[in-house]
Design a protein around this motif. Structure first.
Motif, PDB file in Angstrom:
ATOM      1  N   GLY A 120       0.924  -1.219   0.092  1.00 55.62           N
ATOM      2  CA  GLY A 120       0.116  -0.096   0.002  1.00 55.62           C
ATOM      3  C   GLY A 120       0.806   1.146   0.006  1.00 55.62           C
ATOM      4  O   GLY A 120       0.420   2.333   0.417  1.00 55.62           O
ATOM      5  N   GLU A 121       2.080   1.369  -0.533  1.00 51.51           N
ATOM      6  CA  GLU A 121       3.105   2.447  -0.655  1.00 51.51           C
ATOM      7  C   GLU A 121       3.116   2.981  -1.833  1.00 51.51           C
ATOM      8  O   GLU A 121       3.111   2.107  -2.993  1.00 51.51           O
ATOM      9  N   PRO A 122       3.080   4.293  -1.875  1.00 50.77           N
ATOM     10  CA  PRO A 122       3.379   4.714  -3.567  1.00 50.77           C
ATOM     11  C   PRO A 122       4.635   4.418  -3.737  1.00 50.77           C
ATOM     12  O   PRO A 122       5.690   4.091  -3.019  1.00 50.77           O
ATOM     13  N   TYR A 123       4.998   4.545  -5.048  1.00 50.35           N
ATOM     14  CA  TYR A 123       6.364   4.155  -5.679  1.00 50.35           C
ATOM     15  C   TYR A 123       6.844   5.224  -6.743  1.00 50.35           C
ATOM     16  O   TYR A 123       6.053   5.376  -7.584  1.00 50.35           O
ATOM     17  N   ALA A 124       7.896   5.788  -6.527  1.00 54.39           N
ATOM     18  CA  ALA A 124       8.638   6.634  -7.792  1.00 54.39           C
ATOM     19  C   ALA A 124       9.310   5.536  -8.552  1.00 54.39           C
ATOM     20  O   ALA A 124      10.539   5.114  -8.046  1.00 54.39           O
ATOM     21  N   CYS A 125       9.179   5.465  -9.844  1.00 54.74           N
ATOM     22  CA  CYS A 125       9.688   4.427 -10.736  1.00 54.74           C
ATOM     23  C   CYS A 125      10.871   5.208 -11.276  1.00 54.74           C
ATOM     24  O   CYS A 125      10.687   6.412 -11.657  1.00 54.74           O
ATOM     25  N   PHE A 126      12.057   4.830 -11.231  1.00 57.04           N
ATOM     26  CA  PHE A 126      13.417   5.548 -11.647  1.00 57.04           C
ATOM     27  C   PHE A 126      13.745   5.465 -13.370  1.00 57.04           C
ATOM     28  O   PHE A 126      14.696   5.942 -13.400  1.00 57.04           O
ATOM     29  N   VAL A 127      12.728   4.835 -14.007  1.00 53.49           N
ATOM     30  CA  VAL A 127      12.923   4.877 -15.263  1.00 53.49           C
ATOM     31  C   VAL A 127      11.477   5.224 -16.227  1.00 53.49           C
ATOM     32  O   VAL A 127      10.433   5.382 -15.395  1.00 53.49           O
ATOM     33  N   ARG A 128      11.658   5.953 -17.342  1.00 54.04           N
ATOM     34  CA  ARG A 128      10.577   5.994 -18.284  1.00 54.04           C
ATOM     35  C   ARG A 128       9.467   5.047 -18.233  1.00 54.04           C
ATOM     36  O   ARG A 128       9.942   3.807 -18.236  1.00 54.04           O
ATOM     37  N   GLU A 129       8.248   5.387 -18.419  1.00 56.55           N
ATOM     38  CA  GLU A 129       7.114   4.564 -18.492  1.00 56.55           C
ATOM     39  C   GLU A 129       7.328   3.705 -19.772  1.00 56.55           C
ATOM     40  O   GLU A 129       6.877   2.360 -19.707  1.00 56.55           O
ATOM     41  N   ASP A 130       8.063   4.019 -20.858  1.00 59.07           N
ATOM     42  CA  ASP A 130       8.015   3.110 -22.101  1.00 59.07           C
ATOM     43  C   ASP A 130       9.450   2.160 -21.844  1.00 59.07           C
ATOM     44  O   ASP A 130       9.892   1.807 -23.124  1.00 59.07           O
ATOM     45  N   SER A 171       7.155  -3.240 -20.721  1.00 58.98           N
ATOM     46  CA  SER A 171       7.546  -1.768 -20.356  1.00 58.98           C
ATOM     47  C   SER A 171       7.317  -1.571 -18.837  1.00 58.98           C
ATOM     48  O   SER A 171       6.450  -2.276 -18.319  1.00 58.98           O
ATOM     49  N   ALA A 172       7.998  -0.750 -18.450  1.00 59.84           N
ATOM     50  CA  ALA A 172       7.629  -0.280 -17.015  1.00 59.84           C
ATOM     51  C   ALA A 172       6.067   0.104 -16.943  1.00 59.84           C
ATOM     52  O   ALA A 172       5.547  -0.200 -15.878  1.00 59.84           O
ATOM     53  N   GLY A 173       5.718   0.738 -17.967  1.00 61.06           N
ATOM     54  CA  GLY A 173       4.250   1.154 -17.825  1.00 61.06           C
ATOM     55  C   GLY A 173       3.352  -0.049 -17.957  1.00 61.06           C
ATOM     56  O   GLY A 173       2.296  -0.151 -17.079  1.00 61.06           O
ATOM     57  N   GLU A 174       3.899  -1.119 -18.739  1.00 58.23           N
ATOM     58  CA  GLU A 174       2.833  -2.318 -18.542  1.00 58.23           C
ATOM     59  C   GLU A 174       2.923  -2.815 -17.252  1.00 58.23           C
ATOM     60  O   GLU A 174       2.017  -3.507 -16.808  1.00 58.23           O
ATOM     61  N   ILE A 175       4.036  -2.989 -16.752  1.00 60.59           N
ATOM     62  CA  ILE A 175       4.259  -3.752 -15.368  1.00 60.59           C
ATOM     63  C   ILE A 175       3.401  -2.953 -14.196  1.00 60.59           C
ATOM     64  O   ILE A 175       2.512  -3.442 -13.463  1.00 60.59           O
ATOM     65  N   TYR A 176       3.575  -1.542 -14.537  1.00 58.34           N
ATOM     66  CA  TYR A 176       2.539  -0.775 -13.779  1.00 58.34           C
ATOM     67  C   TYR A 176       0.726  -1.237 -13.868  1.00 58.34           C
ATOM     68  O   TYR A 176       0.087  -1.279 -12.832  1.00 58.34           O
ATOM     69  N   LYS A 177       0.605  -1.242 -14.959  1.00 57.26           N
ATOM     70  CA  LYS A 177      -0.963  -1.874 -15.144  1.00 57.26           C
ATOM     71  C   LYS A 177      -1.282  -3.126 -14.642  1.00 57.26           C
ATOM     72  O   LYS A 177      -2.195  -3.272 -14.233  1.00 57.26           O
ATOM     73  N   LEU A 178      -0.223  -4.152 -14.777  1.00 56.96           N
ATOM     74  CA  LEU A 178      -0.399  -5.465 -14.144  1.00 56.96           C
ATOM     75  C   LEU A 178      -0.526  -5.307 -12.454  1.00 56.96           C
ATOM     76  O   LEU A 178      -1.213  -6.059 -11.954  1.00 56.96           O
ATOM     77  N   VAL A 179       0.367  -4.435 -12.018  1.00 61.77           N
ATOM     78  CA  VAL A 179       0.274  -4.145 -10.472  1.00 61.77           C
ATOM     79  C   VAL A 179      -0.851  -3.492 -10.111  1.00 61.77           C
ATOM     80  O   VAL A 179      -1.703  -3.830  -9.029  1.00 61.77           O
ATOM     81  N   GLN A 180      -1.415  -2.437 -10.962  1.00 57.89           N
ATOM     82  CA  GLN A 180      -2.625  -1.906 -10.808  1.00 57.89           C
ATOM     83  C   GLN A 180      -4.109  -2.765 -10.571  1.00 57.89           C
ATOM     84  O   GLN A 180      -4.796  -2.713  -9.792  1.00 57.89           O
ATOM     85  N   ARG A 181      -3.822  -3.729 -11.553  1.00 56.96           N
ATOM     86  CA  ARG A 181      -5.129  -4.574 -11.625  1.00 56.96           C
ATOM     87  C   ARG A 181      -5.006  -5.586 -10.543  1.00 56.96           C
ATOM     88  O   ARG A 181      -5.931  -5.962 -10.135  1.00 56.96           O
ATOM     89  N   ALA A 182      -3.682  -5.933 -10.034  1.00 50.62           N
ATOM     90  CA  ALA A 182      -3.824  -6.706  -8.894  1.00 50.62           C
ATOM     91  C   ALA A 182      -4.106  -5.965  -7.352  1.00 50.62           C
ATOM     92  O   ALA A 182      -4.497  -6.663  -6.673  1.00 50.62           O
ATOM     93  N   PHE A 183      -3.470  -4.848  -7.347  1.00 47.99           N
ATOM     94  CA  PHE A 183      -3.661  -4.036  -6.058  1.00 47.99           C
ATOM     95  C   PHE A 183      -4.539  -2.817  -6.373  1.00 47.99           C
ATOM     96  O   PHE A 183      -3.725  -1.835  -6.904  1.00 47.99           O
ATOM     97  N   ALA A 184      -5.663  -2.783  -6.166  1.00 49.45           N
ATOM     98  CA  ALA A 184      -6.426  -1.457  -6.540  1.00 49.45           C
ATOM     99  C   ALA A 184      -5.577  -0.194  -5.712  1.00 49.45           C
ATOM    100  O   ALA A 184      -5.348  -0.494  -4.597  1.00 49.45           O
ATOM    101  N   ALA A 217      -2.973   1.187  -6.444  1.00 50.44           N
ATOM    102  CA  ALA A 217      -1.688   1.177  -6.371  1.00 50.44           C
ATOM    103  C   ALA A 217      -1.196   2.364  -7.216  1.00 50.44           C
ATOM    104  O   ALA A 217      -1.815   2.919  -8.207  1.00 50.44           O
ATOM    105  N   VAL A 218      -0.337   3.181  -6.474  1.00 53.16           N
ATOM    106  CA  VAL A 218       0.346   4.449  -6.993  1.00 53.16           C
ATOM    107  C   VAL A 218       1.685   4.591  -7.349  1.00 53.16           C
ATOM    108  O   VAL A 218       2.470   4.333  -6.694  1.00 53.16           O
ATOM    109  N   VAL A 219       1.969   4.777  -8.825  1.00 53.38           N
ATOM    110  CA  VAL A 219       3.389   4.781  -9.212  1.00 53.38           C
ATOM    111  C   VAL A 219       3.548   5.867  -9.914  1.00 53.38           C
ATOM    112  O   VAL A 219       2.715   6.461 -10.886  1.00 53.38           O
ATOM    113  N   SER A 220       4.373   6.855  -9.543  1.00 55.43           N
ATOM    114  CA  SER A 220       4.749   7.844 -10.646  1.00 55.43           C
ATOM    115  C   SER A 220       6.245   7.664 -11.166  1.00 55.43           C
ATOM    116  O   SER A 220       6.965   6.741 -10.728  1.00 55.43           O
TER     117      SER A 220
END
Ligand code: SER
Length: 345
Positions: free
Chosen positions: A219-229, A268-281, A283-286
């Protein structure tokens, strides 16, 4: 009589966790585990013995030789790519001199035993170095012998140790009068970014994948250190363990190479975010790219060609992206942090 054992260095790391549980519990191997840090108590029942110590400690390795008949070595200890950039010379000592110590130990054991000692070595996509993002986009799936110009100390160390493994297996002291003695049976895998539900990697540059998942599960936000693509190949940990075990068990005559790529899926990092969001409603990634770490990831291929492994020893991952998330990563990581996953498929 000295007991036959399997030696695992870096035992407490993420690959060590999966491998020890499998070798010790399921295959009944006598595992001697070595790590700088104390071993996770959950792994102790799967080990014959745990030694807390340093692979740079010659005395310690000498004692191992005198106490055990080491039949196989899984040399997992290393400093990963981000951490290695902060202390490149220390990383070189651990990653190269440490590996050299283990290779020598393996050869010495083989001489005593008069038969080859299996030496499994995990290398990495960090062994690649593409010169630009445009080249990465054009390159497609990289084969083992392409783009081998790493830009990190860790990548240089891994690539060089692949060569050292070949040297020790085939050419060690090639001018000595007696060259008839047994040596190591060196086998190496180039892994993509690994994602485990049980452990978090420390100091890697592909870590944004696992970190995104573990943060969301807590339940923690995450700042991703690479671009979404940003795209890299990844693999779920059970497949990494499976690959090590399969390569270790493959008949020698089937192996046409010493170093094999293995991979499962490319995301892609963006695709990982989508999978993570689908699993944990919720989820916040910037996405807040760190220019320098981004450059490292941009030098690694978006995908790798593992057809040699598929052909020579029947490599095939069990977990494609869907199964990796729905059957392994999400349920296990939710259990670990006592969370409900929103969906499991
Ligand atoms: N996961 C490793 C790292 O990021 C690459 O093999 O350093």
């Amino acid at each position: 009589m000295r007991k036959e054992v399997t030696l695992i260095t870096g035992a407490n790391g993420e690959v060590g966790h999966g491998l020890i549980a499998h070798l010790g519990r399921l295959e009944g191997a006598r595992v001697v585990a070595l790590d700088l840090q104390p071993l996770d108590p959950a792994l102790l029942p799967s080990c014959y013995r745990f030694i807390q110590g340093d692979i740079l400690d010659g005395m310690l390795l000498g004692r191992l030789v005198s106490e055990y008949e080491i039949r196989a070595i899984y040399h997992l200890a290393s400093l990963l790519s981000t951490r290695a950039e902060f202390t490149p010379e220390a990383a070189h000592r651990v990653n190269v001199e440490g590996t050299l110590n283990l290779l020598r130990l393996g050869v010495e054991q083989a001489h005593w035993q008069g038969r080859p000692v299996l030496f499994l070595y995990p290398s990495s996509i960090a062994a690649y170095g593409l010169p630009s993002l445009a080249a990465k986009e054009r390159a497609g799936r990289a084969r083992e012998d392409e783009w081998a110009q790493p830009t990190t100390m860790y990548g240089c160390n891994k690539l060089y140790c692949e060569h050292l493994g070949r040297y020790y297996a085939r050419y060690y002291r090639q001018l000595a009068a007696d060259t008839s003695t047994a040596s190591i049976d060196f086998r190496c895998l180039r892994f993509p970014g690994l994602i485990s539900a049980e452990t978090l990697p420390t100091g890697g540059t592909s870590d944004y994948g696992p970190e995104m998942l573990h943060h969301a599960a807590q339940g923690e936000p995450y700042a991703c250190f690479v671009r979404e693509d940003t795209r890299l190949p990844f693999m779920a940990m059970p497949d990494a363990v499976k690959a090590l075990l399969m390569l270790g068990a493959a008949p020698r005559e089937r192996l046409n190479r010493l170093v094999y790529n293995v991979t499962s899926f490319s995301l892609s990092a963006g695709e990982i975010y989508k999978l993570v969001q689908r699993a944990f409603a919720g989820a916040v990634v910037s996405f807040e790219p760190d220019v320098k770490r981004q450059a490292i990831v941009d030098s690694w291929p978006a995908d790798i060609d593992d057809s040699a492994a598929r052909q020579d020893w029947g490599w095939q991952p069990d977990y494609d992206v869907e199964r990796a998330f729905s059957e392994y990563l999400v349920p296990a990581v939710a259990r670990r942090y006592g969370r409900e996953a929103t969906v499991t498929a």
